[in-house]
Design an enzyme around this catalytic site. Structure first.
Site, short mmCIF file in Angstrom:
data_model
loop_
_atom_site.label_atom_id
_atom_site.label_comp_id
_atom_site.label_asym_id
_atom_site.label_seq_id
_atom_site.Cartn_x
_atom_site.Cartn_y
_atom_site.Cartn_z
N ASP A 170 0.88 -1.11 -0.01
CA ASP A 170 0.07 0.08 -0.03
C ASP A 170 0.77 1.30 0.04
OD1 ASP A 170 -2.22 -1.45 0.11
OD2 ASP A 170 -2.87 -1.12 2.12
N LYS A 172 -14.79 -5.56 5.88
CA LYS A 172 -13.99 -5.70 4.54
C LYS A 172 -13.02 -6.89 4.76
CE LYS A 172 -10.91 -3.48 1.09
NZ LYS A 172 -10.24 -4.62 0.64
S1 IVH Z 1 -17.98 -4.40 -2.30
C1 IVH Z 1 -18.81 -2.59 -6.13
N1 IVH Z 1 -17.88 -5.44 0.27
O1 IVH Z 1 -12.45 -5.67 -1.12
C2 IVH Z 1 -18.15 -2.79 -4.86
N2 IVH Z 1 -15.85 -5.49 -1.16
O2 IVH Z 1 -10.24 -3.84 -2.03
C3 IVH Z 1 -17.18 -3.81 -4.73
N3 IVH Z 1 -14.19 -6.87 0.06
O3 IVH Z 1 -12.79 -5.99 -4.53
C4 IVH Z 1 -16.89 -4.44 -3.56
N4 IVH Z 1 -15.08 -7.30 1.66
O4 IVH Z 1 -12.60 -8.07 -3.03
C5 IVH Z 1 -17.35 -5.07 -1.02
N5 IVH Z 1 -18.07 -6.29 2.21
C6 IVH Z 1 -17.37 -6.08 1.10
C7 IVH Z 1 -16.07 -6.57 0.79
C8 IVH Z 1 -15.42 -6.26 -0.12
C9 IVH Z 1 -14.03 -7.30 0.98
C10 IVH Z 1 -13.02 -6.74 -1.06
C11 IVH Z 1 -13.48 -6.86 -2.55
C12 IVH Z 1 -13.06 -5.77 -3.35
C13 IVH Z 1 -11.93 -5.39 -2.40
C14 IVH Z 1 -11.56 -3.79 -2.84
#
Ligand code: IVH
Length: 715
Positions: free
Chosen positions: A36, A112
Site C-alpha cells: 500500500d 472488509k
Molecule cells: S464491495 C462495487 N464489500 O475488497 C463494490 N468488497 O479492496 C465492490 N471486499 O474487490 C466490492 N469485503 O474483494 C465489497 N464487504 C465487502 C467486501 C469487499 C471485502 C473486497 C473485494 C473488493 C476489495 C476492494
C-alpha cells in the site's frame, strides 16, 4: 518517497510484480502495508509528474493492472477507494452528498473481508461457474473449486438465475489445517490465509483438497434472469439484497460477530467502525477494514462509478496486522508448572504502532507443523492485545541459508530430562524446576496473598535452601528467617504472621496456589465450591470432576492426574496445618462425589436419591456457587473500570463476588452472557453486548444487585 524517474520505474515494476503474485499464486514478497505504501508513493509521484506516468503503473487500476482473465464479467467487478481516518471518511460522505444532491438516506456498514473477490453464477438455482475478479472486466474461470468453498451452495433455495459476488477466504482454522496438509504433502506453507486462498482457488490438480469459506456481499441479475426478477433485484437496497442472498442459502456476515448493519448518519457509521475494529482481534477470519456503502439503490445510481471503484462505497482501512520480518532465534522458557515453551525472537518490526520482538510458538509440534527455520522470513500477525503469532514462514523468500530449529534435549533451566509425552513439553522436575516462579505465584495476591513474600524474598529462601516446595514455607522458623540478609525482627514476625494467616485461606486459593495445570483462579473456585473439602477433591475421579461447571471430558482426567502428582505436596501442606476446606460450601451428595463407580464403599443407599450425576443444580452451575443468590444461573462479564464500592476490588475479587452471588463470571461476551457490568471506558465488550441485546448494568446498579454478598466470608 520516490526521488526520480528511475526510482519511479523501479517502484512500478516492484508493485506490478508483487500485485501479480498477490492475486495469483499467493506468494507476494511484500506484506499489504508495504505494498500500500509503495502504491501511495507511486500515486504521489505521478501527481507531481503527470507527463511521466508509465502505462504499466498500478495506480487507478483494478488489481493494480497485474492480472487479467478470459471470462467477461457482465457488470464490471470493481475495486474500492480507501479512507484511513474519520476525517477522510467524513470528507467522503460530504463529496458523496454533493454528487447525489442530498445526504444519502442510509449507509450499510460491513467488514472488509480479507480474501479474494469471486463471482458465482447460478443458472436456475445451480452453481455453474466461479470466476475471479481478474482485471475487473474479465476474470479467470475457477469452477474447479466448486465444492471446496463453504457458504457457496451448489444449489440455491430457489431456482433463480443470479450472480452472487463476495469474498473467498480461509478462516484461521482452515488456514492452519491447509498448511498442515500442504506441508505433509511436501509443499511449502502459505504465508497467510489470503495467500493460501489465492493459491488454493487457482490450483487445479492437487493431491489433496482443503476448504475455504465464502461470504457474499453482492447479488445481481445475469442476462438470462427473467425480467421481473432482474427488475426487483435492481430496486433492492444493499441490505435487502444481503437478506435475499441469505434467504437463497448463501453465507453472508449475518451469522458472524460482525454482521452487516445500517446507519443513518456518518457519526453512526463511525461508531460502528469502532465496534467492528474492536472485535477484529477475536474474529475467526481476517478483515482489513470496514466497507461503507450507500444502502439505497437510488443513491447508488445517483452516485455512479469510476473505472476502478464505485463512488457510492468506500473502504475504511484498518491498520495492518501482518508484517514480514525475520525469525532470529527460538528461546525455550520454563514456566512455573515446568512447561517448556518455545518463543520466537524476531527482528523487531512495528505492527499497528507497537514494536514486536517476540511471538508465541505454543509448542515444539507447532514449530514442526509450521516448518519454521532460523533465519526464515515469517509473516507475523498481531491484532489488538493478543500475543503476536507467526502465521507461517514466507517460504519463497528462503535463500537456503536457513537453519533447522534445534529442540532442547534436557531442560534448559535445570538440566533434568524432558517429558515429551504431550504436545507441551515439560521438565521432569515439574513445578520444582522453576521453584521461584511457582512460589511467587502461590504467594501472589489472588492465591495465598502472603504479604512480605515478594519475588526477591522467595529467591533468598530458595537460594538458602530453606524451601524446596510450597509446604516448606509453613514450617519456616523464626531463627531460619532471621538468618537471612536484610531480615530484621519486625520483618520476620510480619512474615510469620502473614504465613499463619495464609494457612487459613479457603481451599479455592490453596488449589490455585498449587498451580494445577488447566485450572486458574476461577476454575479453582468452582472446584473448591463443588467439592467443599480437599478430601472430596482428591477422591474425585474423572467422571466426578466433570460434574464441575466448565470441566469437560478433556480437562477432567488431566486435572485428576495432576492432583495425584501433587499428592505428596498436598499431604505435606495438610501436615503443616494449611486449611483444606471451602467456607460456605457443602460437599456433594455421596452419589455425585463418587462419580460413576463409587470408590469409597459408602455408596449403598445413594441410588435414586438425586437422579443420575447430580443434575439437581440449576442452569448448569450446580456446585459452582451457593444455591440461589441474585445472580443464580447468570453468566456475567465485567468490563471497564469499576467505580463506587466496587472500585477497590481486583478482577479476581469481582469474580469471587459474582460467584458468591450465585453467578458465573466469564471474560468474553457471547450469546450465553446474561449480564455485562460496564464500567468506565468499557469498549468492545459493551458494544458486543449492545449488538447481542444483552442486559447492561453500571457498577452502581450491579453493586445494588449483589449488595448482600459484598462482604467476603472470613478467610
Ligand atoms: S464491495 C462495487 N464489500 O475488497 C463494490 N468488497 O479492496 C465492490 N471486499 O474487490 C466490492 N469485503 O474483494 C465489497 N464487504 C465487502 C467486501 C469487499 C471485502 C473486497 C473485494 C473488493 C476489495 C476492494
Amino acid at each position: 518517497m520516490i526521488v526520480d524517474a528511475v526510482a519511479y520505474a523501479q517502484a512500478v515494476e516492484d508493485a506490478v510484480k508483487a500485485s501479480a503474485a498477490y492475486y495469483t499464486g499467493g506468494t507476494s514478497p511484500m506484506d499489504d502495508d508495504t505494498y500500500d505504501r509503495l502504491v501511495r508513493a507511486i500515486t504521489d509521484w505521478e501527481a507531481e509528474h503527470p507527463d511521466e506516468v508509465l502505462p504499466g503503473s498500478p495506480s487507478g487500476k483494478v488489481a493494480g493492472g497485474a492480472v487479467d482473465g478470459d471470462v467477461p464479467h457482465t457488470v464490471a467487478m470493481l475495486s474500492l477507494d480507501n479512507v484511513f481516518s474519520a476525517e477522510e471518511f467524513t470528507a467522503w460522505t460530504a463529496s458523496l452528498a454533493r454528487r447525489v444532491g442530498h445526504d444519502v438516506e442510509r449507509f450499510s456498514v460491513e467488514p472488509k473481508l480479507d480474501g479474494l473477490a469471486i463471482a458465482a453464477r447460478y443458472t436456475a438455482g445451480r452453481l455453474e461457474r466461479l470466476i475471479t475478479r481478474g482485471d475487473g472486466t474479465a476474470g479467470e474461470d475457477v469452477s474447479h473449486a466448486i465444492g471446496t468453498v463453504e457458504g457457496l451452495p451448489e444449489v440455491l433455495a430457489e431456482p433463480v438465475t443470479v450472480e452472487v459476488r463476495g469474498e473467498v477466504l480461509m478462516t484461521t482454522a482452515q488456514f492452519e489445517h491447509a498448511n498442515e496438509v500442504r506441508t505433509a504433502h511436501g509443499g511449502q506453507p502459505f504465508a497467510n490465509p489470503r495467500g493460501a486462498s489465492a493459491g488454493t482457488l487457482r490450483a487445479k490438480e492437487r493431491a489433496y483438497t482443503v476448504l475455504m469459506t465464502f461470504f457474499g456481499y453482492g447479488l445481481l441479475p445475469l442476462p438470462d434472469t427473467d425480467a421481473e426478477q432482474a427488475g426487483r433485484l435492481h430496486e433492492l437496497s444493499h441490505s435487502e439484497l444481503m437478506d435475499r442472498a441469505a434467504e437463497l442459502g448463501v453465507n453472508t456476515t449475518a451469522g458472524t460477530a460482525v454482521p452487516s448493519t445500517t446507519a443513518a448518519t456518518a457519526e453512526q457509521v463511525l461508531a460502528r467502525v469502532q465496534e467492528i475494529a474492536a472485535l477484529r482481534a477475536a474474529l475467526p477470519f481476517g478483515i482489513d477494514g470496514i466497507v461503507v456503502k450507500a444502502d439505497l439503490a437510488a443513491d447508488q445510481q445517483a452516485a455512479g462509478s469510476g473505472s476502478r471503484a464505485p463512488r457510492w462505497a468506500i473502504a475504511y482501512k484498518l491498520p495492518a496486522v501482518e508484517k514480514i520480518t525475520r525469525l532470529l532465534e527460538v528461546e525455550w522458557n520454563v514456566g512455573r508448572t515446568g512447561i517448556i515453551a518455545p518463543r520466537a525472537v524476531l527482528e523487531p518490526v512495528v505492527i499497528d504502532g507497537a514494536t514486536i520482538t517476540y511471538a508465541t510458538l505454543h509448542n515444539p509440534a507447532d514449530i514442526t507443523r509450521r516448518d519454521l527455520r532460523l533465519g526464515d522470513h515469517v509473516m507475523v500477525h498481531r491484532a489488538g492485545d493478543v500475543i503476536p503469532r507467526i502465521e507461517a514462514p514466507v517460504a519463497h523468500l528462503r535463500t537456503g541459508d536457513e537453519q533447522p530449529i534445534v529442540f532442547p534435549e534436557v531442560c534448559p533451566r535445570c538440566g533434568s530430562g524432558i517429558d515429551t509425552g504431550e504436545q507441551r513439553w515439560r521438565c521432569e522436575n515439574g513445578r520444582n524446576c522453576h521453584l521461584v516462579a511457582s512460589l511467587s505465584y502461590a504467594a501472589g495476591r489472588d492465591q495465598l496473598d502472603i504479604e512480605g513474600l515478594g519475588h526477591t524474598r522467595v529467591v533468598q529462601l530458595v537460594e538458602a535452601k530453606l524451601v524446596a516446595d510450597l509446604a516448606d514455607l509453613f514450617t519456616l522458623t523464626r531463627d531460619q528467617l532471621l538468618g537471612l540478609e536484610r531480615m530484621g525482627g519486625t520483618s520476620t514476625d510480619n512474615l510469620l504472621a502473614a504465613l499463619t494467616t495464609a494457612k487459613g485461606r479457603p481451599l479455592s486459593r490453596v488449589l490455585c496456589a498449587l498451580g494445577v495445570r488447566g485450572t486458574g483462579r476461577s476454575m479453582s473456585r468452582r472446584i473448591a465450591r463443588h467439592f467443599a473439602t480437599m478430601d472430596h477433591v482428591r477422591a474425585a475421579d474423572a467422571a466426578s470432576m466433570q460434574q464441575v461447571d466448565g470441566i469437560g471430558t478433556e480437562k477432567a482426567p488431566s486435572i485428576v492426574a495432576e492432583l495425584a502428582e501433587l499428592a505428596p505436596l498436598i499431604d505435606k501442606l495438610i501436615a503443616a496445618g494449611v486449611n483444606m476446606t471451602e467456607p460456605g460450601a457443602t460437599p456433594p451428595s455421596a452419589a455425585t462425589a463418587e462419580g460413576s463407580e463409587g470408590a469409597s464403599g459408602s455408596s449403598q443407599g445413594s441410588e435414586g436419591s438425586a437422579g443420575s450425576g447430580g443434575q439437581e443444580g440449576s442452569a448448569g452451575t450446580e456446585g459452582a456457587a451457593p444455591a440461589g443468590g441474585p445472580l443464580a444461573g447468570m453468566t456475567v462479564v465485567v468490563t471497564g473500570a469499576m467505580t463506587g464500592v466496587l472500585e477497590k476490588l481486583s478482577r479476581n475479587q469481582m469474580n469471587e463476588l459474582i460467584e458468591r452471588a450465585g453467578g458465573r463470571s466469564s471474560s468474553s461476551v457471547s450469546k450465553k452472557t446474561t449480564l455485562v457490568v460496564a464500567g468506565e471506558g468499557a469498549g468492545s465488550k459493551r458494544a458486543k453486548a449492545e449488538t447481542l441485546g444483552i442486559r447492561l448494568a453500571t457498577p452502581d446498579e450491579f453493586a445494588e444487585l449483589v449488595t448482600d454478598h459484598l462482604e467476603q466470608p472470613a478467610q
